[in-house]
Each structure stands twice: as C-alpha cells, then as structure tokens.
Scaffold this motif. Structure first.
Motif, PDB file in Angstrom:
ATOM      1  N   VAL A   1       9.465   5.197  -0.782  1.00 48.46           N
ATOM      2  CA  VAL A   1       9.165   4.436   0.438  1.00 48.46           C
ATOM      3  C   VAL A   1      10.459   3.931   1.065  1.00 48.46           C
ATOM      4  CG1 VAL A   1       8.093   2.338   1.345  1.00 48.46           C
ATOM      5  CG2 VAL A   1       6.840   3.786  -0.268  1.00 48.46           C
TER       6      VAL A   1
ATOM      7  N   VAL B   1       1.679   4.530   2.411  1.00 45.37           N
ATOM      8  CA  VAL B   1       1.461   4.579   0.960  1.00 45.37           C
ATOM      9  C   VAL B   1      -0.004   4.886   0.696  1.00 45.37           C
ATOM     10  CG1 VAL B   1       1.498   3.295  -1.208  1.00 45.37           C
ATOM     11  CG2 VAL B   1       3.317   2.944   0.471  1.00 45.37           C
TER      12      VAL B   1
ATOM     13  N   ALA C   1       6.785   0.357   4.456  1.00 48.76           N
ATOM     14  CA  ALA C   1       5.687   1.238   4.864  1.00 48.76           C
ATOM     15  C   ALA C   1       4.970   0.655   6.075  1.00 48.76           C
ATOM     16  CB  ALA C   1       4.702   1.425   3.712  1.00 48.76           C
TER      17      ALA C   1
ATOM     18  N   VAL D   1       6.155   5.773   7.375  1.00 50.05           N
ATOM     19  CA  VAL D   1       5.725   5.937   5.990  1.00 50.05           C
ATOM     20  C   VAL D   1       4.379   5.259   5.746  1.00 50.05           C
ATOM     21  CG1 VAL D   1       6.321   5.537   3.567  1.00 50.05           C
ATOM     22  CG2 VAL D   1       8.118   6.066   5.236  1.00 50.05           C
TER      23      VAL D   1
END
Length: 349
Positions: free
Chosen positions: A192, A204, A220, A202
């Motif tokens: 990350v 998760v 993220a 990004v």
C-alpha cells in the motif's frame, strides 16, 4: 579460519529457537563483515523452521531482513567502508556469469542463487541468517541503506519491501493506475505504501474491515471486506493490477473479475494448496495471472533509495531476542502490525 558469534537457532524442525553460537568465515578479499543491528521476522522464517517447504538444514539460524553497520571489509572491497549503513536480503551469492546474473536478476541464477540461510554455499558450507550479532557477506550482495531511513524500519524492506516493490514496478504502477492490494499484513502494508508513493489509486481488499483505519492511514483510497459477497459485484472491472499478498486459498475467478481489460493479478503470497481458475476468466478480458519473486540486488538498492526519497519504512514492533518464540506464535495468528523486528544487540546479551 572462522569467527564465533552469538545467534538464535532452531536445533530441529518445529523446535523452539534458543541461544546458540555459530562460526562465521574469516573475511575473504571480497567480503563485508556486518554488525547486525536489526533483523525482521518474515513468515517464511517460520515455514522453514517448521520444515514446511521441504527438507531443511539444522541447526538453522533464520533471518533475511538484515540491517546493520559495516564492521570490516576485505582487501578488494571498495564500495563499502567501516561505519556504512547496509542491508542484506534473501541472497548472499550467485554465479555472476549466467544471463540472469548479468541482467541483474540474480534470484534466477542458473547455477542457483545461494540463500541467506537454510542453504549450502558454493564452498559447501551451510548458510546462517541474520538472527545473529554478525554476518559475513560477499560485497556484491550488500545494499546501502540511505540515511533517510532508520535501520529498524529498513530491515523488513530487504524481503517484504522488495517482494512487493518488484511486481508493482514491473506492472507499471503509477499515476492513473488503480491498484488493489489483497491483505494488509507484513507484505500488504508495504505494498500500500509503495503503490501510493508511486502515484496509484490504491484499494485494500481484506477479509474484514478490522484494519480499515490502518489501510486508509497508510494511504489507501478505499477498503473493502471480501467476506461481503456484494464486494465483488461492486468492484467488477475496476483494477489495472491486483497484488495478492496473502498465503491462503482464494476464489481466483472472483478476483479476476475485478480486473480491467488487459489487467493483471500477481501473486506474491504462497498458499499451501494448488489453486484453480477458469481460463475464460483470463480470455474474456485479455488478462494475466502471474507470480513474482524477490528482486535482484540492483532493484533492491533502487527500492531502498525510493523509500528514502519518499520517507517510507515498515510499520514495526521491536522485540528482544527472548521474545522470538512468542513472536512466532503471534505471526502465525496474524497478531502483529505489521512486522516484528529483532534488536540484534539483545542476542547473546
């Protein structure tokens, strides 16, 4: 000739780690002697101590996330001098002559890269890793740790960091790219950080939302629980790259459905069981299902320089040598955020 140093070793498969003494070779002309400052606990250390990846060599001194300071150099070493901050990762030697070594990808050496521990060197002697006060390494397999990174948070970069940096770089992570990181553990948290620093958006993907606050703090943009069946419908065709950092079985087809046309799912986690998928999950979107190993020495140095430039390091919990066995249990139970790092000054103390 050799030098005795304090270490922590497993005497037999699955046994506890305990204080030991080992012999380090005297310096050859191209060697560097390193006083180990910190060494990370990688999950692969536990797998190998438990002999889960094939027959292992005992006694075993694990550890391939090594950060320290140069204590002495051999007569032919010009790249390093006493006092330099350095690191050692998963390899300590290779043939240096095959096409892969010449290309800077020593991890694929045709003769076979010599691993930092649980391996036999070209001299016929077993290798012992970084759970020790000192280590002797060929200078070509030593990396410089820039001043911008603490040695403690740099140690995990030598395995977990390069394991995630290499595929992110290979698959073009950067501005305008959407990257999903599967799992927020020792590998995932660094993935990350690195992908965000590269300029990607990004997300998760984790089994639950219990680490959501951490994921967003690390950069993220979003965080989803894969335990919620609606997640896969919601994120369909969303990502250019999915980096899978977990070592558990996954519904591969469901994850492949999250890729954009031409996207790739790259595995750095190593589940114990064979995985299966429907080939049409790839054909339908011209997608790629791939794996990635560690990087070569030059790429590892590139990673360390990148992390110094962006102020990145691992999220760690420092422990002393007498806490290693409980730490192994906690790693096995995913009870660490996000990497244990051993203070090597406590080994033999």
């Amino acid at each position: 000739m050799s030098t005795t140093t304090h270490a922590i070793a497993a005497a037999a498969p699955g046994g506890p780690l305990a204080p030991a003494t080992i012999e380090r070779r005297d310096l050859r002309p191209g060697d560097v002697l390193i006083d180990v400052a910190y060494v990370g606990i990688c999950h692969s250390d536990i797998h190998q101590v438990n002999q889960e990846w094939g027959t292992a060599i005992f006694p075993m001194v694990p550890g391939h996330e090594i950060a320290g300071v140069v204590a002495a150099v051999g007569a032919d070493v010009t790249k390093y001098q006493v006092g330099d901050r350095v690191g050692v990762g998963c390899m300590v030697d290779s043939c240096g002559e095959c096409e892969y070594c010449l290309a800077g990808t020593e991890q694929f050496c045709v003769k076979g890269a010599v691993l930092t521990y649980n391996a036999v060197g070209y001299d016929g002697e077993p290798t012992y890793g970084g759970y020790s006060r000192q280590i002797v390494v060929k200078d070509a397999f030593v990396c410089r740790i820039p001043e911008g990174i603490g040695l403690d948070v740099a140690a995990p970069l030598l395995c977990a960091g390069i394991t995630t940096y290499s595929p992110l770089r290979q698959w073009g992570t950067g501005p305008g790219k959407k990257v999903a990181v599967v799992g927020l553990g020792g590998l995932g948290h660094l993935a990350v950080k690195l992908a965000v620093a590269m300029g990607a958006e990004v997300t998760v993907l984790s089994q639950s939302l219990k680490k959501q606050e951490d994921g967003l703090r690390l950069g993220a943009k979003s965080y989803f629980a894969t335990g919620d069946p609606s997640t896969f419908d919601l994120l369909e065709h969303r990502f250019d790259l999915i980096l899978n950092t977990v070592s558990s079985d996954l519904p591969i087809d469901s994850y492949l459905s999250l890729l954009r046309v031409g996207g790739a799912m790259v595995n750095v986690g190593a589940p114990p069981n064979p995985q299966s998928y429907n080939v049409f999950s790839l054909i339908a979107g011209n997608n790629v299902l791939a794996g990635s190993s560690i990087g070569g020495i030059a790429e590892t140095q590139e990673l360390l320089d990148f992390c110094a430039q962006h102020g990145l390091g691992a999220e760690i919990e420092k422990i002393s040598a007498d806490q290693i066995n409980p730490a192994y249990e906690r790693v096995a139970n995913s009870d660490v955020r996000y990497r244990f790092v051993i203070d090597a000054s406590t080994i033999g103390a």
